[in-house]
Design a protein around this motif. Structure first.
Motif: not given
Ligand code: ARG
Length: 589
Positions: A88-107
């Motif tokens: 779903k489009e929403s899943v990708a958007a949520e994942y990227l939103t989270q990536m932006r918040k996380e240090e090192k983009f979720g690594l």
């Protein structure tokens, strides 16, 4: 943060389980038919044998369990039994939103970071750097930066060749030319001059001259070996000269490596472990590992399972002299004592593969290294010219690194100033930045162990799988963001991501989402080429989106700011990736 593929695998695994099958069948991979779906799962094919059922039936049952999935917009069972998936489009958007918040983009950071020493560069003092030194520096630097970014404690050591015959040769030649120098006066007891008796250019001329002479004249070579011996046994004047050679040479090396954005935490060399050799050798003898063979001291390292001949590791020559091996072993001992590393990585030409196999086996057998420490040699292939033979100057000689870099800078400068108004100073600086990306990306985008063709025209091109193309893409994003700021007065960082409204936008999002898995893999496998492949795909996905989308003239503000947020993330991820590859992007180009 979970990896995107794991996140979606979880859902399919649950569906397999809910349909009465083994959850492990639900592993999801990227689609190899991007025209049909984004991801796929082939678990029903494997399940068919296990459950004696037609794979398409299993796939159909699993698909049914996904009907009200929160993750997939479509789960299709297609013959003979594949599951074609779209998220779903929403899943990708949520994942990227989270990536932006996380240090090192979720690594995710490792639970217990490893202490790693990486031995790369390996230049020999008083000899100019040539293209043969390029790969070790470029690949080693990138492996170091990737591991550091991934949360490990990694120390880079240049491991200078600063103790061998080349030192004796220089001293001999100097004595020949200027016997009156105080360094050669055995009776002298005072302090030696602070100023070196030569410049770097003199040194660079002295060495090849001496080396040439020693090849023709056995007596000269004898004197050089004697001088090496005297230096190593501590004759004052010789040591003082050695310090001068080191100072002059290291200063020059530092400048050269700095131009390549390569820097070492340690500037140690072979000389640093000289004094450790006698005790180490004694231990090897006492432990019953080293024995005499034709007068030389060796350690047998062959194993029953060997399919090829692995010769013994020679520790001392019959005249008692230490060898390249001996120094490497003593360096291992030194590193283990000082740092207790979990891993040692060496970067050299792959022709040294057998050599490192011998050294590693010897180090383990003699107990210098315990089983908990990993030893890894990364052997790289040759940098060839367009003719497929090792890269040479037009005249057929070995090309100095400085010359190569200057040539690429020049080519880049020409391209940048072609038909354009740009101040020459800015053009020079930009050319230098872009040229470095051309050289490094050209090297790193190939798997290290393979030979590659150093093709200046190709590497400096703004199109295709090149460093300049990546930089051009980053600069394009930066310029859109700058215009957005100007136009709207808004801060791009404050924009929020939205669900993708087009296929190209979604593809870009799904490319970005691969970041943490990619970086973890690149670190585990010491594989900078994976970072290159990722940013090339990402840059392509961005450019497709860019050509299809009129970002700045979009009237729907919400849509526009969603795109801007996506651009911010794309830029940040790309910049992290090029920084671990060892280069950077200019503001404009
Ligand atoms: N100085 C050596 C050479 O020019 C390379 C050193 C590689 N590193 C090592 N630990 N042996 O061949």
């Amino acid at each position: 943060m979970k990896k995107f593929l794991d996140l979606i695998s979880e859902e399919i695994k649950q569906a397999f389980e809910a349909a009465g099958y083994d959850a492990e069948l639900g592993k999801v991979t990227l689609s190899n038919r991007p025209d049909l779906c984004e991801y796929q799962c082939n678990g029903a094919m494997a399940g068919a044998k296990l459950y004696r059922k037609a794979p398409i039936k299993i796939a159909g049952e699993v698909a049914e369990k996904c009907l009200d999935s929160g993750i997939f917009s479509s789960v299709e069972a297609v013959p003979p039994g594949f599951l074609n998936l779209k998220v779903k489009e929403s899943v990708a958007a949520e994942y990227l939103t989270q990536m932006r918040k996380e240090e090192k983009f979720g690594l995710e950071m490792p639970e217990s970071p490893k202490k790693i020493i990486i031995d790369y560069g390996g230049p020999n003092v008083a000899k100019p750097l040539h293209v043969g030194h390029l790969r070790s520096a470029i690949i080693g630097e990138s492996i170091k930066r990737i591991a550091r970014y991934a949360g490990h404690d990694i120390i880079g050591d240049i491991h200078l060749g600063d103790w061998g015959l080349q030192m004796g040769l220089i001293i001999t030649e100097l004595k020949e030319r200027r016997p009156e120098l105080v360094y050669f006066d055995g009776a002298y007891e005072g302090e030696y001059p602070k100023e070196p008796p030569f410049t770097i250019s003199e040194l660079e001329e002295i060495y090849p001259t001496a080396s040439g002479k020693s090849k023709e004249d056995p007596a000269y070579k004898e004197r050089a070996m004697d001088a090496t011996f005297k230096l190593q046994s501590g004759v004052r004047g010789y040591r003082a000269l050695w310090h001068h050679i080191m100072d002059v040479s290291v200063e020059d090396l530092k400048k050269n490596y700095e131009n390549l954005s390569v820097d070492f935490d340690l500037w140690k060399g072979e000389s640093d472990v000289h004094d450790m050799i006698p005790a180490m050798v004694e231990d090897m003898k006492a432990g019953g590992h080293a024995h005499l063979s034709d007068g030389a001291l060796v350690v047998d390292v062959k194993e029953e399972t060997d399919t090829k001949e692995i010769p013994p590791c020679m520790i001392l020559k019959s005249d008692g002299a230490a060898l390249y091996n001996t120094t490497d072993l003593a360096t291992i001992l030194d590193r283990m004592r000082r740092y207790q590393p979990d891993k040692l990585i060496y970067l050299t030409d792959k022709r040294q593969e057998l050599y490192f196999e011998q050294v590693f086996r010897c180090a383990r057998k003699t107990g210098l290294v315990g089983p908990e420490t990993e030893l890894l040699h990364i052997g790289f292939g040759t940098m060839n010219g367009k003719d497929g033979k090792p890269f040479k100057t037009r005249e057929g000689g070995v090309m100095r690194l400085e010359t190569l870099i200057a040539e690429i800078n020049e080519e880049m400068y020409r391209k940048i100033t072609d038909n354009r108004e740009i101040s020459s100073q800015e053009a020079r600086e930009t050319a230098k930045t872009v040229a470095l990306s051309a050289i490094k990306y050209g090297d790193l985008s190939n798997q290290a162990s393979k030979d590659y063709i150093f093709d200046i025209d190709k590497f400096t091109s703004f199109e295709g799988d090149t460093g300049p193309y990546i930089l051009y893409t980053i600069v394009r994003i930066k310029s859109i963001l700058a215009k957005y700021r100007q136009q709207s007065g808004r801060n791009a960082d404050a924009c929020a991501l939205r669900e993708a409204g087009s296929g190209s936008e979604k593809s870009l999002m799904l490319e970005i989402a691969k970041f943490n898995a990619m970086m973890e893999g690149a670190c585990e496998e010491s594989a900078p080429h994976k970072v290159c492949a990722y940013i090339y795909d990402l840059a392509n996905a961005f450019n497709r989106f860019y050509h299809e989308t009129k970002i700045l003239t979009e009237e729907n503000e919400e849509k526009k700011s969603g795109w801007i947020a996506l651009l911010v993330l794309a830029r940040d991820v790309l910049e992290v990736c090029i920084s671990v590859l060892g280069f950077s992007a200019p503001e404009r180009m």
